[in-house]
Design a protein around this motif. Structure first.
Motif, PDB file in Angstrom:
ATOM      1  N   GLY A 288       0.827  -1.205   0.000  1.00 44.14           N
ATOM      2  CA  GLY A 288       0.000   0.000   0.000  1.00 44.14           C
ATOM      3  C   GLY A 288       0.862   1.257   0.000  1.00 44.14           C
ATOM      4  N   ALA A 289       1.948   1.217   0.775  1.00 43.09           N
ATOM      5  CA  ALA A 289       2.841   2.375   0.819  1.00 43.09           C
ATOM      6  C   ALA A 289       3.477   2.619  -0.538  1.00 43.09           C
ATOM      7  N   PHE A 290       3.846   1.519  -1.229  1.00 45.65           N
ATOM      8  CA  PHE A 290       4.390   1.667  -2.589  1.00 45.65           C
ATOM      9  C   PHE A 290       3.364   2.341  -3.493  1.00 45.65           C
ATOM     10  N   GLY A 291       2.112   1.964  -3.334  1.00 46.24           N
ATOM     11  CA  GLY A 291       1.059   2.556  -4.157  1.00 46.24           C
ATOM     12  C   GLY A 291       0.948   4.058  -3.927  1.00 46.24           C
ATOM     13  N   LEU A 292       1.032   4.454  -2.658  1.00 43.68           N
ATOM     14  CA  LEU A 292       0.965   5.891  -2.357  1.00 43.68           C
ATOM     15  C   LEU A 292       2.169   6.619  -2.935  1.00 43.68           C
ATOM     16  N   LEU A 293       3.332   5.956  -2.827  1.00 42.75           N
ATOM     17  CA  LEU A 293       4.550   6.542  -3.397  1.00 42.75           C
ATOM     18  C   LEU A 293       4.366   6.752  -4.900  1.00 42.75           C
ATOM     19  N   ALA A 294       3.764   5.755  -5.559  1.00 35.60           N
ATOM     20  CA  ALA A 294       3.532   5.854  -6.995  1.00 35.60           C
ATOM     21  C   ALA A 294       2.630   7.048  -7.318  1.00 35.60           C
TER      22      ALA A 294
ATOM     23  N   GLN B 310       7.311  -7.823  -3.483  1.00 40.15           N
ATOM     24  CA  GLN B 310       7.837  -6.461  -3.293  1.00 40.15           C
ATOM     25  C   GLN B 310       8.927  -6.111  -4.298  1.00 40.15           C
ATOM     26  N   VAL B 311       9.713  -7.115  -4.702  1.00 44.99           N
ATOM     27  CA  VAL B 311      10.742  -6.839  -5.709  1.00 44.99           C
ATOM     28  C   VAL B 311      10.078  -6.479  -7.044  1.00 44.99           C
ATOM     29  N   VAL B 312       9.035  -7.220  -7.396  1.00 49.91           N
ATOM     30  CA  VAL B 312       8.319  -6.910  -8.641  1.00 49.91           C
ATOM     31  C   VAL B 312       7.782  -5.474  -8.577  1.00 49.91           C
ATOM     32  N   ILE B 313       7.254  -5.107  -7.413  1.00 45.77           N
ATOM     33  CA  ILE B 313       6.672  -3.774  -7.295  1.00 45.77           C
ATOM     34  C   ILE B 313       7.737  -2.688  -7.410  1.00 45.77           C
ATOM     35  N   LEU B 314       8.931  -2.963  -6.877  1.00 45.15           N
ATOM     36  CA  LEU B 314      10.011  -1.988  -7.050  1.00 45.15           C
ATOM     37  C   LEU B 314      10.304  -1.777  -8.532  1.00 45.15           C
ATOM     38  N   GLY B 315      10.314  -2.879  -9.286  1.00 43.28           N
ATOM     39  CA  GLY B 315      10.523  -2.770 -10.726  1.00 43.28           C
ATOM     40  C   GLY B 315       9.433  -1.930 -11.376  1.00 43.28           C
ATOM     41  N   LEU B 316       8.201  -2.108 -10.931  1.00 45.21           N
ATOM     42  CA  LEU B 316       7.084  -1.339 -11.495  1.00 45.21           C
ATOM     43  C   LEU B 316       7.225   0.139 -11.171  1.00 45.21           C
ATOM     44  N   LEU B 317       7.667   0.428  -9.944  1.00 43.58           N
ATOM     45  CA  LEU B 317       7.876   1.834  -9.598  1.00 43.58           C
ATOM     46  C   LEU B 317       8.933   2.448 -10.510  1.00 43.58           C
ATOM     47  N   GLY B 318       9.991   1.651 -10.778  1.00 42.86           N
ATOM     48  CA  GLY B 318      11.021   2.116 -11.696  1.00 42.86           C
ATOM     49  C   GLY B 318      10.447   2.412 -13.068  1.00 42.86           C
ATOM     50  N   GLU B 319       9.609   1.503 -13.559  1.00 45.32           N
ATOM     51  CA  GLU B 319       8.976   1.710 -14.867  1.00 45.32           C
ATOM     52  C   GLU B 319       8.160   2.999 -14.881  1.00 45.32           C
ATOM     53  N   LEU B 320       7.473   3.220 -13.795  1.00 50.40           N
ATOM     54  CA  LEU B 320       6.625   4.407 -13.712  1.00 50.40           C
ATOM     55  C   LEU B 320       7.479   5.680 -13.785  1.00 50.40           C
ATOM     56  N   LEU B 321       8.573   5.665 -13.024  1.00 49.28           N
ATOM     57  CA  LEU B 321       9.470   6.825 -13.054  1.00 49.28           C
ATOM     58  C   LEU B 321       9.975   7.078 -14.455  1.00 49.28           C
ATOM     59  N   ILE B 322      10.367   6.007 -15.137  1.00 50.23           N
ATOM     60  CA  ILE B 322      10.929   6.185 -16.474  1.00 50.23           C
ATOM     61  C   ILE B 322       9.857   6.641 -17.450  1.00 50.23           C
ATOM     62  N   TYR B 323       8.682   6.051 -17.351  1.00 51.05           N
ATOM     63  CA  TYR B 323       7.621   6.471 -18.262  1.00 51.05           C
ATOM     64  C   TYR B 323       7.316   7.953 -18.077  1.00 51.05           C
ATOM     65  N   LEU B 324       7.298   8.382 -16.834  1.00 46.22           N
ATOM     66  CA  LEU B 324       6.906   9.761 -16.577  1.00 46.22           C
ATOM     67  C   LEU B 324       8.017  10.755 -16.900  1.00 46.22           C
ATOM     68  N   HIS B 325       9.258  10.289 -16.933  1.00 42.26           N
ATOM     69  CA  HIS B 325      10.361  11.239 -17.120  1.00 42.26           C
ATOM     70  C   HIS B 325      11.213  10.971 -18.338  1.00 42.26           C
ATOM     71  N   PHE B 326      10.885   9.948 -19.134  1.00 49.49           N
ATOM     72  CA  PHE B 326      11.843   9.553 -20.161  1.00 49.49           C
ATOM     73  C   PHE B 326      12.037  10.592 -21.245  1.00 49.49           C
TER      74      PHE B 326
END
Lengths: 349, 350
Positions: A288-294, B310-326
């Motif tokens: 959930g925290a990751f989601g908020l961060l996103a 959680q590792v998969v989600i970290l990868g997704l966060l990375g993707e999001l950052l790149i999509y938004l800033h690429f």
């Protein structure tokens, strides 16, 4: 990005990577297909850092036939980079993309163009009788198409066909990176483009070697997950991330019940049930925290990357009832068809 | 002339539509070449190296300039240079106020250099000044960045092994093939240097980042200095530092565009191990009559499951950052176009 009005009716964009044998024939076939159309056109051949003599072949083609424009990239940037270069530099009202390996038939282009002129923003080719190996090419492609359909809701049968046509103003507003050319249709469709699919010819490879293989399937799967996030969930990221928390949440509830049951029985140790419950519920909070961060990351991102950044719409004049297709971007509406700039404000305001 | 060093790599470039590199935009009174003599950490006979370089340049007739760039911890070296360079023209000195590392020293030297072409030259016996024209020629033919390699190395087996190990690592990590990443003689177009992002702590970052920006990076053989010691052993900290910069580099070049690919694969693998363990445990509980509640293995299995997610989600966060800033990093760079400019016959590199 404000662009000058289109200089041509039609731009054909062709990324080229080590296709020196195909180029003369390709240009010849394009000439045969495009000249009878009676429209102004340009042919952009983008040399994506070929290691063979493709660039020489392109320069010869450009010297021999005026509509050909060759563009050479400094190194191999991959198909997405080459395609983006061609699309960015094209000046056509309609943009057609295709492969440089002669597997697409230039004779299909007039059909695609006619569809665009009917009012569609994207027309994709459908290789109904595909001339490739079944196991290494067709099967992965089938699976990929099915997954893309499920993930994005875009119902076209053949995502992988390189022969596509676009309304220039629509495609020049889409930016792609790293292998996203495969998903060019769903990414363009985010703004609400109308898509048509036409059956095209597909020919067996004549020269050179195929540049694809089976090994890309896993990478496509990862990319597809990203695509799903971008196209479907980019305005509700918390929800998207929370989907990942559902299994641990369910397990956590089960573990809690189990913990209570064990607590009621005098025979079993409590440590493992308590540990399981804590671990699972902690994961729910972390996710959930990751989601908020996103959500925060998206909020801080430049406006242009948000969903709704490019929207396609139709304006209908109530007196004549004639529709005009519009691209709405940064609060400005530009007609998709025609060579004018932004539309003047409606009269009476 | 060597092959382009680029094999594969991620796709980056300037904003599309950017003008090509200003190759010789600001000519005027500039010298043709600035040689940046840099000294950071390693200091072996710096004055002798300077003497050789200066004498050779003076006799060569090249329109040149020497920039002496000293890292903060080598400022005392200036005292030794001062007498020697008094009265000489075409010399610049730049000294960093504190220790900033090799790359920062080189960058400082390049920032004060006036030449149209910039050549780095280590202040320890490694290469010979005779190689400068070779590097220059390659730059004049249109390469944006030139990396030297010492051909026919005279070296101890230890150094050769270490060097081969690092070269191999760079190749695997970045997909770029350099023969000799420790060679300090590099050449770069003035305009190209401005475009190389400021990143990293080691000189080897420069060609790798240049290649990633889509510049033409070429490799060329240079002459090894016969005075270079055959056996060079550094403290373990030096090797560790090098290895860590290479890890950074690998991450920088490899995983930046598609973080979900590596993170997703890793996460799913961890998750699956956890799932398999859980299934085994549950099976034993249901059919093997083994109790579940006193088996710590269950905790390990669940931990793996949750860590995988959680590792998969970290990868997704990375993707999001790149999509938004690429958009800050475009995906191609145009080299030349037909019809725009006749140009020389054929590319300079083939």
């Amino acid at each position: 990005m404000t662009r000058a009005p289109a200089r041509f009716d039609l731009s054909v964009v062709i990324p080229v990577y080590n296709e020196e044998e195909s180029i003369p024939r390709l240009v010849e076939e394009l000439r045969g297909a495009l000249e009878p159309l009676d429209r102004t056109f340009e042919i952009l051949l983008i040399d994506d850092g070929s290691s063979d003599d493709s660039w020489r072949a392109i320069r010869d083609a450009a010297a021999g036939y005026a509509p050909v424009r060759g563009i050479r990239l400094t190194r191999n940037f991959g198909q997405t980079g080459a395609l983006m270069a061609g699309i960015d530099l094209s000046e056509g009202e309609i943009v057609v993309t295709m492969d440089g390996d002669l597997q697409n038939d230039p004779a299909d282009i007039p059909m695609l163009v006619a569809k665009i002129e009917e009012g569609y923003e994207i027309v994709t080719g459908w290789r109904k009788r595909r001339q490739d190996r079944w196991f290494t090419r067709k099967l992965p492609s089938r699976v990929a198409n099915w997954m893309v359909r499920k993930a994005t809701g875009v119902t076209i049968r053949d995502q992988g066909c390189a022969l596509k046509a676009y309304r220039g103003r629509v495609i020049r507003n889409v930016s792609l990176y790293s292998d996203f050319h495969r998903f060019i249709v769903p990414l363009t469709q985010m703004g609400g483009a109308r898509i048509a699919e036409v059956e095209t010819h597909h020919r067996p490879r004549r020269f050179g070697r195929s540049k694809y293989g089976l090994g890309r399937t896993l990478r496509v799967l990862a990319d597809l997950t990203t695509l799903l996030m971008i196209t479907r969930f980019s305005d509700r990221l918390f929800l998207w991330f929370f989907l990942f928390a559902v299994p641990p949440l369910l397990l956590g509830v089960l573990a809690t019940i189990w913990m209570i049951l064990v607590a009621l029985s005098p025979y079993e140790s409590m440590l493992v049930p308590i540990g399981s419950a804590v671990l699972m519920l902690q994961t729910v909070f972390a996710v959930g925290a990751f989601g908020l961060l996103a959500e925060k990351i998206r909020q801080l991102a430049p406006l242009r990357r948000r969903r709704g950044d490019r929207v396609l719409a139709m304006r209908i004049d109530p007196r004549t009832e004639s529709p005009t297709a519009l691209l709405i971007r940064n609060g400005q509406a530009t007609p998709l068809v025609g060579r004018s700039g932004p539309t003047p404000a409606p009269p009476g305001r | 002339m060597s092959e382009p060093v680029l094999r594969k790599g991620s796709v980056r470039g300037p904003e599309p539509g950017d003008a090509p590199l200003p190759r010789e935009a600001e000519a005027g009174a500039r010298p043709l070449v600035s040689v940046v003599l840099f000294c950071s950490q390693r200091e072996v006979k710096p004055l002798e190296v300077f003497e050789d370089l200066h004498a050779w340049l003076a006799s060569s007739g090249l329109d040149h300039q020497i920039v002496i760039a000293l890292d903060g911890d080598r400022r005392s070296l200036y005292e030794r240079f001062r007498e020697r360079i008094a009265g000489l023209d075409r010399i610049e000195v730049v000294i960093l106020n504190s220790r900033q590392g090799q790359l920062a020293t080189i960058r400082a030297g390049m920032a004060v250099a006036a030449g149209r072409y910039l050549v780095t030259y280590p202040a320890y016996p490694q290469v010979q000044p005779e190689s400068i024209p070779t590097v220059l020629e390659m730059l004049q033919k249109g390469a944006d960045y030139v990396v030297g390699y010492r051909g026919r190395r005279r070296d101890s087996i230890f150094n050769r092994l270490a060097s081969r190990l690092f070269n191999r690592f760079v190749r695997n990590a970045t997909g770029l093939r350099f023969r000799d990443i420790a060679c300090g003689m590099h050449g770069v177009q003035r305009g190209a240097m401005v475009r190389i992002p400021n990143y990293g702590d080691n000189q080897v970052f420069l060609p790798i980042l240049a290649a990633r920006e889509g510049m033409k990076v070429r490799e060329i053989e240079v002459v090894q200095n016969p005075d270079e010691p055959r056996l060079r052993v550094f403290s373990p900290a030096v090797y560790l530092r090098r290895a860590l910069s290479l890890v950074t580099l690998a991450f920088l070049v490899r995983f930046t565009q598609k973080p979900l690919r590596p993170f997703g694969a890793l996460g799913v693998a961890i998750f699956l191990v956890g799932m398999v363990l859980s299934v085994i445990l549950v099976y034993q509980r249901l059919f093997g009559n083994q109790p579940l509640a006193d088996r710590p293995m269950l905790l390990l299995a669940l931990l793996l499951v949750t860590a995988g997610i959680q590792v998969v989600i970290l990868g997704l966060l990375g993707e999001l950052l790149i999509y938004l800033h690429f958009r800050d990093q475009a995906t191609y760079r145009v080299d030349e176009e037909t019809g725009e400019d006749a140009g020389p016959d054929g590319p300079p590199s083939s």
